[in-house]
Design an enzyme around this catalytic site. Structure first.
Site: not given
Ligand code: AMP
Ligand code: TRP
Length: 333
Positions: A114, A198, A201
């Site tokens: 992230k 993956k 969103k």
């Protein structure tokens, strides 16, 4: 066996099929077993580890609660609440962050993913995110935590932190060491456009995921456009090696239809992807569209959603408040 279940989902919008098959569908099954006590949390404090728009955040908190209910979680059986309404989560997180060595956090792969290349710019909150998650879980004497496979490392950290606290303060079994509940198969749903990524969103392409608020036509269109390969569908698992897109679509079909991958391979072995895609689009729209429809109805009833969240927060506050008091006493406060 009695299970105390706790899990959380971030209110960051666009909940998708990965969240549903990896986590929320399991929440519903656990909620339906009367032997379990379940707590499902909208983890809004986790959401602000990256920048959020104020109005969108407020809407997304309600939408996440609506998604839980629309998927089949019954608020009269399970507690549904938002994390920021129960003070103990942040307080517990501070206490535990004073116990957890930095070396343990430095190993967390989700932070590395992230934060990206520029770690200096990532928030401190993003770095200590797994400690807040440990606090969520440990405050409720949780026995089992249902999550997707991507959260496995965070749960291992939670177990380590619980054991370290118990040892440091000589209070054996005070913090209950929880077990992960991660499905053996289909615990990682991949992007419809890239079988190695993956479903997420944050993927810029909306075609990469089925959102839980998609219409029937959108679902059909996205499955039609999903990436496949040029070989026919095999009838045994070994032949799916290096065919990540094929494996993903067959996995999604199996998971949503509650059947094994072997059964799906028996059904589609030797056939073309167009056969699988048309069946998959049908079963997905019949299972996902009713949820999508119900979310849209519930979202309009803000008073109802706010009432569910407020009642949930009162119950959660009682449990977590008691635990944090004991925790402080153990520390010497
Ligand atoms: P998040 O939206 O990141 O808060 O995730 C909520 C839950 O969905 C967690 O239990 C995740 O492990 C799960 N999850 C998210 N993405 C996927 C995916 N692509 N496949 C399976 N589970 C997922
Ligand atoms: N970190 C989890 C995710 O991104 C969400 C989460 C926060 C959670 N607190 C939790 C999951 C406690 C399980 C238990 O998916």
């Amino acid at each position: 066996m009695f299970k105390k279940i706790f899990s959380g989902v971030q209110p960051t919008g666009n909940l998708h099929l990965g969240n549903y098959l990896g986590a929320i569908k399991n929440f519903v099954d656990l909620n339906n077993d009367s032997k379990n006590d379940c707590i499902f949390c909208v983890v809004d404090l986790h959401a602000i580890t990256v920048k959020q728009d104020k109005d969108q955040l407020t809407n997304n908190i309600r939408e996440t609660a609506a998604t839980f209910i629309a998927s089949g979680i019954d608020p009269s059986k399970s507690i549904i609440f938002s994390q920021s309404k129960v003070h103990a989560h942040a307080e517990g997180s501070w206490i535990l962050s004073c116990m957890a060595p930095m070396g343990w956090l430095n190993r967390m792969t989700q932070f590395k993913e992230k934060a990206g290349k520029d770690k200096e710019r990532a928030s401190v909150g993003l770095y200590i995110y797994p400690i807040l998650m440990a606090s969520d879980i440990l405050l409720y004497d949780t026995t089992h935590v249902p999550v997707g496979e991507d959260q496995k490392q965070h749960l291992e950290l939670t177990r380590d932190i619980a054991q370290k606290f118990n040892k440091d303060f000589d209070c054996e079994d005070f913090l209950r060491v929880p077990e992960p509940l991660i499905k053996k198969d289909f615990s990682r749903i991949m992007s419809l456009k890239d079988g190695l990524k993956k479903m997420s969103k944050s993927d810029p392409s909306d075609l990469s995921r089925i959102n839980l608020t998609d219409t029937k036509d959108e679902i059909i269109n996205k499955i039609k456009k999903a990436k496949t390969d040029s070989l026919p569908i095999p009838n045994e698992y070994q032949k799916l090696k290096d065919r990540s897109e094929a494996k993903n679509l067959l996995g999604i079909y199996s998971s949503i239809s509650d059947q094994t991958l072997d059964k799906t391979l028996e059904e589609f072995g030797g056939k073309n992807f167009s056969d699988l895609k048309s069946q998959l689009a049908e079963v997905l729209s019949s299972k996902i569209f009713p949820i999508s429809d119900e979310i849209k109805k519930l979202i309009k009833d803000q008073n109802y959603l706010d009432k569910v969240l407020a009642e949930g927060a009162n119950k959660a506050e009682e449990m977590a408040g008691k635990k944090i008091k004991e925790m402080k006493k153990i520390i010497g406060f």
